[in-house]
Design a protein around this motif. Structure first.
Motif, PDB file in Angstrom:
ATOM      1  N   ALA A 165       0.847  -1.199   0.000  1.00 18.60           N
ATOM      2  CA  ALA A 165       0.000   0.000   0.000  1.00 18.60           C
ATOM      3  C   ALA A 165       0.878   1.243   0.000  1.00 18.60           C
ATOM      4  CB  ALA A 165      -0.898  -0.006   1.228  1.00 18.60           C
ATOM      5  N   LEU A 166       0.524   2.193  -0.855  1.00 20.48           N
ATOM      6  CA  LEU A 166       1.286   3.432  -0.977  1.00 20.48           C
ATOM      7  C   LEU A 166       0.758   4.495  -0.020  1.00 20.48           C
ATOM      8  CD1 LEU A 166       1.684   3.690  -4.866  1.00 20.48           C
ATOM      9  CD2 LEU A 166       3.379   2.941  -3.193  1.00 20.48           C
ATOM     10  N   VAL A 192       1.574   8.868   1.334  1.00 24.54           N
ATOM     11  CA  VAL A 192       2.126  10.138   0.866  1.00 24.54           C
ATOM     12  C   VAL A 192       3.649  10.167   1.038  1.00 24.54           C
ATOM     13  CG1 VAL A 192       1.866  11.322   3.090  1.00 24.54           C
ATOM     14  CG2 VAL A 192       1.825  12.653   0.965  1.00 24.54           C
ATOM     15  N   SER A 193       4.148   9.387   1.980  1.00 25.39           N
ATOM     16  CA  SER A 193       5.594   9.337   2.211  1.00 25.39           C
ATOM     17  C   SER A 193       6.353   8.674   1.064  1.00 25.39           C
ATOM     18  CB  SER A 193       5.900   8.581   3.512  1.00 25.39           C
ATOM     19  OG  SER A 193       5.306   9.233   4.616  1.00 25.39           O
ATOM     20  N   ASP A 194       5.614   7.925   0.239  1.00 28.10           N
ATOM     21  CA  ASP A 194       6.255   7.255  -0.884  1.00 28.10           C
ATOM     22  C   ASP A 194       6.397   8.156  -2.114  1.00 28.10           C
ATOM     23  OD1 ASP A 194       6.537   4.675   0.380  1.00 28.10           O
ATOM     24  OD2 ASP A 194       4.362   4.496   0.203  1.00 28.10           O
ATOM     25  N   LEU A 195       5.788   9.337  -2.067  1.00 27.22           N
ATOM     26  CA  LEU A 195       5.873  10.255  -3.200  1.00 27.22           C
ATOM     27  C   LEU A 195       7.300  10.771  -3.348  1.00 27.22           C
ATOM     28  CD1 LEU A 195       2.621  12.365  -2.669  1.00 27.22           C
ATOM     29  CD2 LEU A 195       2.995  10.572  -4.367  1.00 27.22           C
ATOM     30  N   PRO A 196       7.777  10.921  -4.569  1.00 27.56           N
ATOM     31  CA  PRO A 196       9.127  11.459  -4.773  1.00 27.56           C
ATOM     32  C   PRO A 196       9.200  12.926  -4.367  1.00 27.56           C
ATOM     33  CG  PRO A 196       8.003  11.168  -6.879  1.00 27.56           C
ATOM     34  CD  PRO A 196       7.135  10.531  -5.835  1.00 27.56           C
ATOM     35  N   ASP A 197      10.409  13.414  -4.165  1.00 29.10           N
ATOM     36  CA  ASP A 197      10.599  14.781  -3.667  1.00 29.10           C
ATOM     37  C   ASP A 197       9.975  15.835  -4.575  1.00 29.10           C
ATOM     38  OD1 ASP A 197      11.957  13.640  -1.610  1.00 29.10           O
ATOM     39  OD2 ASP A 197      13.951  14.385  -2.171  1.00 29.10           O
TER      40      ASP A 197
END
Length: 322
Positions: free
Chosen positions: A7-8, A10-15
């Protein structure tokens, strides 16, 4: 469904995606997201992010001062720090927080024992003439003040022709004197060109009386008409303001270096198109002044409300130890 699929969040979003999301936040929200985690703290202080926010927001700020400069030259001050130090929104939030502290209450108590402060409402007073059928800045300030923020305490006569007299009033426990420095009677002022006003100002500066008044001041207030009138472009309005920079620089040369200068950017009603304080500060070349300065926008119909930030700054700068 694939049980191995993770599960994704928001912390997995790239910079770069997070920075794009942060670009839609206001300054206060950006300060709050710094507390989420180390990564968000680092991204929310990104230099490019704050430079874009600064260049976008500064044109809508209701006031700017000498603390703000695009060419800061201070390697230790980031754009984020500069924004937070100068943003009216952030300063209002800080002031409301500070007013609840014991230190603020003690400071106000000490200020009650200080002598009356004398401020000159200068030659730019003519900018107010057309905003109320001849009613002066003072009459607007006092007659429209339904909240009784400014309490009129009386008048005092001038010591010489054209300047020195004015109004005494109480503002937040401070006793203040606002002196008048008119170039000429109203009808003559309205007929003068900018060049004629500057010549008249030079003659006034040579008189002994004006010199005595200028040395006794704690602050100087100047008004400027910042309206974009119908049929007049923003470019033309800026050109007119630029012509008045010599008037401001002449006053700057005569005042003591520690005397703060407040410039009120006035328009008739709040909805009038006008030049921003940021553009006015550039047009008047205020960063070349040898003293603290602030440009504060206000409308003639709400002068008692809009002038508060400027007066607070003027009093605080005139009494730096408090």
């Amino acid at each position: 469904m694939d049980e191995t699929r993770k599960a994704l969040s928001v912390s997995d979003l790239p910079d770069d995606i997070l920075l794009h999301v942060f670009s839609f936040l206001d300054a206060l929200s950006l300060c709050k997201v710094r507390r989420v985690c180390k990564r968000w703290n680092h991204l929310s202080t990104d230099e490019i992010l704050w430079k874009h926010k600064l260049l976008t927001d500064v044109k809508s700020w209701k006031h700017v001062s000498n603390a703000f400069t695009e060419e800061t030259g201070n390697a230790d001050e980031s754009t984020c720090d500069m924004y937070l130090k100068n943003s009216p929104e952030i300063q209002t939030w800080k002031r409301e927080f500070y007013q609840r502290t014991t230190l603020h209450q003690l400071t106000n108590l000490l200020r009650n024992f200080l002598p009356t402060k004398k401020f000159a409402f200068g030659v730019g007073a003519s900018a107010m003439d057309s905003f109320g059928k001849g009613r002066s800045f003072f009459s607007k300030l006092l007659s429209f003040d339904s909240a009784n923020v400014f309490q009129h305490c009386g008048e005092f006569p001038g010591r010489f022709r054209g300047a020195g007299g004015g109004f005494q009033f109480k503002y937040k426990r401070h006793m203040l004197e606002l002196c008048l420095m008119y170039l000429a009677p109203k009808l003559l002022r309205e007929a003068m060109t900018v060049e004629q006003k500057i010549e008249q100002l030079k003659k006034m500066m040579e008189s002994t009386g004006y010199s005595e008044l200028l040395t006794s001041l704690k602050g100087y207030i100047h008004t400027i008409d910042s309206r974009i009138l119908e049929g007049v472009t923003e470019k033309n309005t800026i050109e007119v303001i630029q012509q008045q920079s010599e008037e401001v620089l002449l006053i700057d040369a005569k005042l003591k270096p520690d005397i703060p200068m407040l410039i009120l950017s006035v328009r008739k009603v709040e909805a009038d198109p006008h030049i921003s304080p940021y553009e006015i500060s550039k047009s008047l070349r205020l960063n070349t002044l040898s003293r603290p300065w602030m440009v504060c926008e206000c409308s003639a119909e709400m002068i008692y409300r809009d002038v508060v930030d400027g007066m607070d700054w003027l009093i605080g700068t005139a009494t730096p130890l408090l």
